[in-house]
Design a protein around this motif. Structure first.
Motif, PDB file in Angstrom:
ATOM      1  N   LEU A   1       3.603   8.464  -7.615  1.00  0.00           N
ATOM      2  CA  LEU A   1       3.176   9.047  -6.345  1.00  0.00           C
ATOM      3  C   LEU A   1       3.804  10.422  -6.179  1.00  0.00           C
ATOM      4  CD1 LEU A   1       1.787   8.869  -3.600  1.00  0.00           C
ATOM      5  CD2 LEU A   1       3.796   7.649  -2.731  1.00  0.00           C
TER       6      LEU A   1
ATOM      7  N   THR B   1       0.845  -1.199   0.000  1.00  0.00           N
ATOM      8  CA  THR B   1       0.000   0.000   0.000  1.00  0.00           C
ATOM      9  C   THR B   1       0.879   1.248   0.000  1.00  0.00           C
ATOM     10  OG1 THR B   1      -0.106   0.143   2.410  1.00  0.00           O
ATOM     11  CG2 THR B   1      -1.797  -1.203   1.314  1.00  0.00           C
ATOM     12  N   VAL B   2       0.255   2.381  -0.349  1.00  0.00           N
ATOM     13  CA  VAL B   2       0.970   3.659  -0.361  1.00  0.00           C
ATOM     14  C   VAL B   2       1.470   3.998   1.030  1.00  0.00           C
ATOM     15  CG1 VAL B   2       0.678   6.150  -0.671  1.00  0.00           C
ATOM     16  CG2 VAL B   2      -0.236   4.561  -2.378  1.00  0.00           C
TER      17      VAL B   2
ATOM     18  N   LEU C   1       3.382   2.418  -9.420  1.00  0.00           N
ATOM     19  CA  LEU C   1       2.515   3.604  -9.576  1.00  0.00           C
ATOM     20  C   LEU C   1       3.355   4.869  -9.515  1.00  0.00           C
ATOM     21  CD1 LEU C   1       2.377   4.914  -6.543  1.00  0.00           C
ATOM     22  CD2 LEU C   1       0.488   3.354  -6.208  1.00  0.00           C
TER      23      LEU C   1
ATOM     24  N   ALA D   1      -4.356   3.204  -0.864  1.00  0.00           N
ATOM     25  CA  ALA D   1      -4.340   2.662  -2.229  1.00  0.00           C
ATOM     26  C   ALA D   1      -3.320   1.537  -2.345  1.00  0.00           C
ATOM     27  CB  ALA D   1      -4.034   3.762  -3.230  1.00  0.00           C
TER      28      ALA D   1
ATOM     29  N   SER E   1      -0.949  12.394  -3.949  1.00  0.00           N
ATOM     30  CA  SER E   1      -1.701  12.341  -5.200  1.00  0.00           C
ATOM     31  C   SER E   1      -2.662  11.156  -5.247  1.00  0.00           C
ATOM     32  CB  SER E   1      -0.736  12.278  -6.392  1.00  0.00           C
ATOM     33  OG  SER E   1       0.110  11.143  -6.293  1.00  0.00           O
ATOM     34  N   VAL E   2      -2.422  10.150  -4.412  1.00  0.00           N
ATOM     35  CA  VAL E   2      -3.341   9.006  -4.290  1.00  0.00           C
ATOM     36  C   VAL E   2      -3.567   8.740  -2.808  1.00  0.00           C
ATOM     37  CG1 VAL E   2      -2.643   7.964  -6.473  1.00  0.00           C
ATOM     38  CG2 VAL E   2      -1.420   7.358  -4.400  1.00  0.00           C
ATOM     39  N   SER E   3      -4.609   7.964  -2.508  1.00  0.00           N
ATOM     40  CA  SER E   3      -4.957   7.686  -1.121  1.00  0.00           C
ATOM     41  C   SER E   3      -3.876   6.856  -0.443  1.00  0.00           C
ATOM     42  CB  SER E   3      -6.294   6.942  -1.070  1.00  0.00           C
ATOM     43  OG  SER E   3      -6.552   6.445   0.225  1.00  0.00           O
ATOM     44  N   ARG E   4      -3.723   7.050   0.871  1.00  0.00           N
ATOM     45  CA  ARG E   4      -2.753   6.267   1.635  1.00  0.00           C
ATOM     46  C   ARG E   4      -3.069   4.776   1.587  1.00  0.00           C
ATOM     47  NH1 ARG E   4       0.284   8.980   5.712  1.00  0.00           N
ATOM     48  NH2 ARG E   4      -0.058  11.217   5.710  1.00  0.00           N
TER      49      ARG E   4
END
Length: 399
Positions: free
Chosen positions: A172, A140-141, A170, A163, A158-161
């Protein structure tokens, strides 16, 4: 192949790689394939041997029960592999340089071992505008941020934690929280922000820009931690300045005007040049004017002067008027103003020598002067000396 030792990743191949190790693993696989039938045939014999020996057989001791987890998916299996690398090869688990294996690939296996494989995932990470490519084994992020040591408290992501990060990886973008100070209108405005631009941070601080106002750094630039940015209050107006253009003077010869006289034909007028400047004040301080444009409003008119070239009539000479000067000139020079005698010493209408001519106030040579001036000088000579200077033609004066 990636390896870990003591909790760190290492790169390299299993110590048993090579021809002999491959042959050994192949033999083990063939052995396992034939094992059920062998066990069925040998079981009675094994029981007898076991009873005689009072212990278990050697081939039963090679079977191990281990727990294998591959990227979070776990299962229990039995294996005859001697070490972790052999187990992964037997199970068809491919690993690379960025993957995590624990315990290390060269570790020997015993029953009850737990083996974990976590695949590396590429992350294109941009932190506060600085871009780099990294690898993580987190799923995960949030886990990747912790693993990579990125300070994310108060940061914009830029994306959810939560995600998930697939094996494809990805992109980030992380903007950490920073302290920025704005100097505006004589006051300091300090704030914590994760804004992407100076303009966005300025809006967060509640500072408005009016018309020509700007900042000491580009508003589209990235605000850095601890940065101090000045707000420039700007006012501007146009200022017009006129300058007189001097007129030229032309002097033109005029044969209708007597020598020595000058007449103004056109008085001349100055022109006008107009320049527009931009005058600005920055935070109340007047700046040096900047020229915007210059144009000629009115062109200058030239002054024209007529310079006389017409010869003046000879002045009367008392005591020499009323005589026949033309008759004497015809006698002396044939009436030719530029006549010169054979010796070259006498010239003009009245054949005067150079010294006499200059004593009478003449300039240059007598034969080069106008006829009227020659007559005027001859009359002055007559008043001084009579007809003596012209012994052969002087009597012509009286007719």
């Amino acid at each position: 192949m990636s390896r870990t030792q003591g909790g760190r990743r290492v790169a390299g191949s299993h110590r048993g790689t090579g021809g002999r190790a491959d042959a050994r693993r192949a033999a083990r696989r063939r052995q396992r394939a034939a094992r059920p039938e062998q066990l069925r045939r040998l079981l009675p014999q094994a029981l007898v041997v076991a009873a005689l020996a009072g212990g278990t057989s050697a081939f039963v001791a090679e079977d191990k029960a281990v727990r294998l987890s591959v990227d979070g998916s776990a299962r229990t299996l039995h294996t005859y592999a001697g070490d972790v690398a052999e187990l992964l090869a037997d199970e068809g688990v491919d690993v690379g340089a960025h993957d995590l294996i624990a315990p290390a690939p060269e570790a020997d296996l015993v029953s009850g071992d737990r083996i974990a494989v976590r695949y590396g995932r590429p992350v294109t990470l941009t932190v506060d505008g600085e871009r780099r490519r990294v690898w993580t084994t987190a799923h995960t992020v949030d886990g990747a941020l912790r693993q990579l040591g990125v300070r994310a408290e108060g940061a914009h992501l830029s994306v959810s934690r939560s995600a998930a990060i697939s094996r494809r990886g990805l992109d980030l973008d992380v903007r950490t929280e920073r302290t920025v100070t704005f100097m505006a209108d004589g006051r300091e405005h300090t704030l914590r922000t994760n804004a992407a631009t100076v303009a966005a941070a300025l809006a967060e601080a509640g500072i408005a820009l009016r018309e020509q106002d700007t900042t000491s750094v580009p508003q589209e630039s990235f605000p850095r931690d601890g940065q101090t940015i000045s707000v420039l209050r700007i006012t501007g107006r146009e200022e017009v300045r006129d300058r007189a253009l001097p007129f030229p003077t032309f002097r033109r010869a005029d044969p209708t005007v007597l020598q020595g006289a000058e007449l103004v034909a056109a008085v001349g007028e100055p022109g006008l040049e107009r320049t527009t400047y931009l005058v600005r004040t920055v935070n109340g301080v007047r700046q040096r004017p900047r020229k915007l444009k210059t144009r000629v409003v009115r062109r200058p008119v030239a002054r024209v002067v007529r310079v006389g070239t017409k010869p003046r009539p000879p002045l009367p000479v008392a005591g020499a008027e009323g005589l026949d000067w033309q008759a004497m000139a015809r006698c002396e020079s044939g009436g030719r103003p530029n006549a010169v005698d054979d010796s070259g010493r006498h010239g003009g209408l009245y054949q005067l020598d150079q010294g006499t001519w200059q004593d009478l106030g003449g300039h240059g040579r007598p034969q080069d002067a106008p006829a009227s001036e020659q007559t005027y000088r001859a009359k002055k000579l007559y008043v001084q000396r009579g007809a003596g200077p012209w012994p052969h033609c002087g009597h012509r004066l009286s007719g």
